[in-house]
Design an enzyme around this catalytic site. Structure first.
Site, short mmCIF file in Angstrom:
data_model
loop_
_atom_site.label_atom_id
_atom_site.label_comp_id
_atom_site.label_asym_id
_atom_site.label_seq_id
_atom_site.Cartn_x
_atom_site.Cartn_y
_atom_site.Cartn_z
CB THR A 176 -0.77 0.08 1.36
OG1 THR A 176 -1.51 1.24 1.43
CG2 THR A 176 -0.10 -0.19 2.58
CD GLU A 182 -3.05 4.03 4.65
OE1 GLU A 182 -3.11 3.45 5.94
OE2 GLU A 182 -4.26 3.71 4.12
CE1 TYR A 225 -3.25 -2.38 6.00
CE2 TYR A 225 -3.16 -0.27 5.52
CZ TYR A 225 -3.17 -1.31 5.05
OH TYR A 225 -3.28 -1.65 3.56
CE LYS A 232 -0.21 -4.57 3.10
NZ LYS A 232 -0.65 -5.83 2.50
P1 NAD Z 1 -10.04 -6.65 2.75
O1 NAD Z 1 -9.97 -6.50 4.08
O2 NAD Z 1 -11.35 -6.44 2.11
O3 NAD Z 1 -9.78 -8.30 2.56
C1 NAD Z 1 -8.84 -8.85 3.07
C2 NAD Z 1 -9.23 -10.44 2.95
O4 NAD Z 1 -8.17 -11.26 3.70
C3 NAD Z 1 -10.42 -10.92 3.56
O5 NAD Z 1 -11.00 -11.90 2.66
C4 NAD Z 1 -9.77 -11.89 4.88
O6 NAD Z 1 -10.79 -12.81 5.27
C5 NAD Z 1 -8.69 -12.48 4.47
N1 NAD Z 1 -7.81 -12.49 5.74
C6 NAD Z 1 -7.54 -11.77 6.67
N2 NAD Z 1 -6.49 -12.28 7.47
C7 NAD Z 1 -6.34 -13.38 6.80
C8 NAD Z 1 -5.55 -14.84 7.29
N3 NAD Z 1 -4.56 -14.64 8.33
N4 NAD Z 1 -5.31 -15.98 6.44
C9 NAD Z 1 -6.18 -15.75 5.27
N5 NAD Z 1 -6.95 -14.75 4.94
C10 NAD Z 1 -6.84 -13.80 5.69
O7 NAD Z 1 -8.66 -6.15 2.25
P2 NAD Z 1 -8.58 -5.27 0.89
O8 NAD Z 1 -9.00 -3.90 0.94
O9 NAD Z 1 -9.24 -6.32 -0.43
O10 NAD Z 1 -7.00 -5.23 0.74
C11 NAD Z 1 -6.49 -6.43 0.09
C12 NAD Z 1 -4.94 -5.92 0.33
O11 NAD Z 1 -4.43 -4.98 -0.77
C13 NAD Z 1 -4.17 -5.78 1.38
O12 NAD Z 1 -3.05 -6.25 1.60
C14 NAD Z 1 -4.28 -4.19 1.56
O13 NAD Z 1 -3.22 -4.07 2.54
C15 NAD Z 1 -3.84 -3.98 0.17
N6 NAD Z 1 -4.32 -2.70 -0.04
C16 NAD Z 1 -5.61 -2.21 0.14
C17 NAD Z 1 -5.92 -0.87 -0.43
C18 NAD Z 1 -7.50 -0.62 -0.38
O14 NAD Z 1 -7.64 0.57 -0.72
N7 NAD Z 1 -8.26 -1.24 0.09
C19 NAD Z 1 -5.13 -0.09 -1.05
C20 NAD Z 1 -3.59 -0.48 -1.24
C21 NAD Z 1 -3.37 -1.65 -0.85
O1 TDX Z 2 -16.12 7.09 8.72
C1 TDX Z 2 -15.11 7.33 8.12
N1 TDX Z 2 -15.04 8.70 7.94
C2 TDX Z 2 -13.84 9.17 7.36
O2 TDX Z 2 -13.74 10.36 7.29
C3 TDX Z 2 -14.08 6.48 7.54
C4 TDX Z 2 -14.18 4.98 7.60
C5 TDX Z 2 -13.07 7.00 6.75
N2 TDX Z 2 -12.82 8.44 6.88
C6 TDX Z 2 -11.78 9.03 6.37
C7 TDX Z 2 -10.53 8.32 6.82
C8 TDX Z 2 -9.54 8.60 5.39
O3 TDX Z 2 -9.02 9.97 5.36
O4 TDX Z 2 -11.81 8.79 4.85
C9 TDX Z 2 -10.37 8.30 4.43
C10 TDX Z 2 -10.45 7.19 3.87
O5 TDX Z 2 -10.65 6.11 4.97
P1 TDX Z 2 -10.82 4.28 4.88
O6 TDX Z 2 -11.61 4.20 3.86
O7 TDX Z 2 -10.50 3.88 6.19
O8 TDX Z 2 -9.19 3.86 3.99
P2 TDX Z 2 -7.58 4.66 4.33
O9 TDX Z 2 -7.42 4.82 5.88
O10 TDX Z 2 -7.29 5.78 3.50
O11 TDX Z 2 -6.88 3.38 4.11
C11 TDX Z 2 -7.25 2.58 2.78
O12 TDX Z 2 -6.35 2.85 1.74
C12 TDX Z 2 -5.18 2.26 1.94
C13 TDX Z 2 -7.51 1.11 2.90
O13 TDX Z 2 -8.30 0.71 4.23
C14 TDX Z 2 -5.93 0.31 3.28
O14 TDX Z 2 -6.44 -1.08 3.36
C15 TDX Z 2 -5.13 0.80 2.08
O15 TDX Z 2 -3.82 0.25 2.42
#
Ligand code: NAD
Ligand code: TDX
Length: 339
Positions: free
Chosen positions: A125, A127, A153, A157
């Site tokens: 990520t 982050e 978090y 990572k």
């Molecule tokens: P998510 O929380 O939606 O999904 C995570 C999945 O991993 C779930 O299905 C959960 O059951 C599984 N999991 C958790 N712990 C586990 C374990 N110990 N063994 C096996 N499975 C397990 O997450 P996401 O938003 O899809 O993110 C996926 C990846 O991408 C993460 O590594 C996150 O750091 C990275 N990422 C996310 C974002 C974002 O905006 N969501 C952005 C950049 C990177």
């Molecule tokens: O209720 C809310 N109100 C609010 O203002 C929530 C849940 C979030 N926020 C703000 C916090 C952040 O500035 O919105 C922004 C986005 O928040 P999240 O959706 O929690 O994402 P963020 O913290 O930016 O992290 C996400 O992007 C990078 C993913 O959850 C991570 O897994 C990824 O690595």
């Protein structure tokens, strides 16, 4: 590559990646290993489960024995690791499971891969770079930006990323890392900003905006992230990090107001609430490297993507309602009770 292990594929980005791969590479077999934590939802994979090239395995990436058994049973050409605890707010309340899954789980997978010389891709990520100041719009994260984490978090990572590069240098493991900005799109768990706002607005509930809503995130439609990972898997240079982002910077307040406008709902639903501790101000990715080396570019603008996403939540109301009321956890039992 014929047989790929996707960990964390019952979550948001992993499930989108599974659908992308099954469509783009019809000759490819995908095995999904997922522990089905609160964030995993097997209902998300309902369509994939009907595909003969797909197998779901319930299991934890920190469980070395189970992971080894799966690697003995299958013959993987590559592993893409999405499995993680991913919600920053949860990491502030309960950091330990983030360290366990995100760091130790990654190590278990790395060991299984390096022993068998299997290609490994770590989904990381932006982050890990910390944040940028609001008054320096000229600054972006490049792959050379120092690691400087803010939350448990992002620290977990970053630790995993360092382990991945250490396995490259020390053991010659066949690894790559991608660092993407904030994703949005279908199957996004409604604890994260965009799906939470859509779901709450549709139910007429308040919309919590942290602080003054001035924090900036760089939004990327999830399919563009999947496309980037697919390219890295095919043509990425081993040992390298690739940043992924599409220059779609928005303040949180802009995002919330955009969603309300699409839904035709009132801004009166917005509530400014207590800020997240250590809240990162601005994320912004410089994607020059992946564009120049692998020809990646984002296909979906924020304006199109946010409309498509809102529409998806309108059309798939039972998907997120099952999460909100807790019914989604019963799906695994229902699917597997007769097997
Ligand atoms: P998510 O929380 O939606 O999904 C995570 C999945 O991993 C779930 O299905 C959960 O059951 C599984 N999991 C958790 N712990 C586990 C374990 N110990 N063994 C096996 N499975 C397990 O997450 P996401 O938003 O899809 O993110 C996926 C990846 O991408 C993460 O590594 C996150 O750091 C990275 N990422 C996310 C974002 C974002 O905006 N969501 C952005 C950049 C990177
Ligand atoms: O209720 C809310 N109100 C609010 O203002 C929530 C849940 C979030 N926020 C703000 C916090 C952040 O500035 O919105 C922004 C986005 O928040 P999240 O959706 O929690 O994402 P963020 O913290 O930016 O992290 C996400 O992007 C990078 C993913 O959850 C991570 O897994 C990824 O690595």
């Amino acid at each position: 590559m014929k047989n790929i292990l996707v960990t964390g594929g019952a979550g948001f980005i992993g499930s989108n990646f599974i659908y992308y791969e099954l469509e783009k590479h019809p000759d490819r077999r995908i095995v999904c290993l997922d522990a089905l934590t609160y964030a995993g939802n097997l209902e998300t994979l309902e369509k994939a489960l009907k595909n003969k090239n797909f197998r779901f395995v319930k299991g934890d990436i920190t469980d070395r024995k189970a992971v080894e058994a799966l690697f003995e049973e299958e013959s993987f050409d590559a592993v893409v690791n999405f499995a993680a605890e991913s919600h920053v707010d949860r990491s502030i309340d309960e950091p330990e499971v983030f360290l366990k899954t995100n760091i130790l789980g990654t190590q278990v997978l790395l060991d299984a891969c390096r022993k068998r010389n299997i290609r490994f891709h770590q989904v990381s990520t932006d982050e890990v770079y910390g944040d940028l100041p609001l008054d320096r719009p000229d600054l972006f994260f490049t792959e050379e930006t120092p690691i400087h984490t803010s939350s448990p978090y992002s620290a977990s990572k970053a630790a995993a990323d360092l382990l991945v590069t250490a396995y490259f240098r020390t053991y010659g493991a066949k690894v790559t890392i991608s660092r993407c900005s904030n994703n949005y799109g279908p199957y996004h768990f409604p604890e994260k900003l965009i799906p939470l706002i859509i779901a709450n607005a549709l139910e007429g509930k308040e919309l919590p905006v942290y602080g003054e809503g001035k924090n900036v995130r760089d939004w990327l439609y999830v399919r563009d992230h999947c496309k980037a990972i697919d390219l890295i898997l095919e043509n990425g240079r081993l040992g390298e990090v690739y940043n992924i982002g599409g220059h779609n910077e928005k303040t949180n307040l802009e995002v919330v107001k955009t969603v309300l406008k699409i839904l035709g709902k009132s801004e009166d639903l917005i509530r400014f609430v207590k800020d997240r501790p250590g809240h990162d101000m601005r994320y912004a990715i410089d994607p020059t490297k992946i564009r120049n080396e692998l020809g990646w570019y984002p296909e979906t603008t924020f304006e199109e993507g946010i409309k498509k996403t809102t529409q998806w939540y309108l059309e798939n109301r039972s998907w997120w309602e099952n999460i909100m009321n807790g019914d989604y956890v019963k799906y695994y039992e229902k699917m597997y009770k007769n097997r």
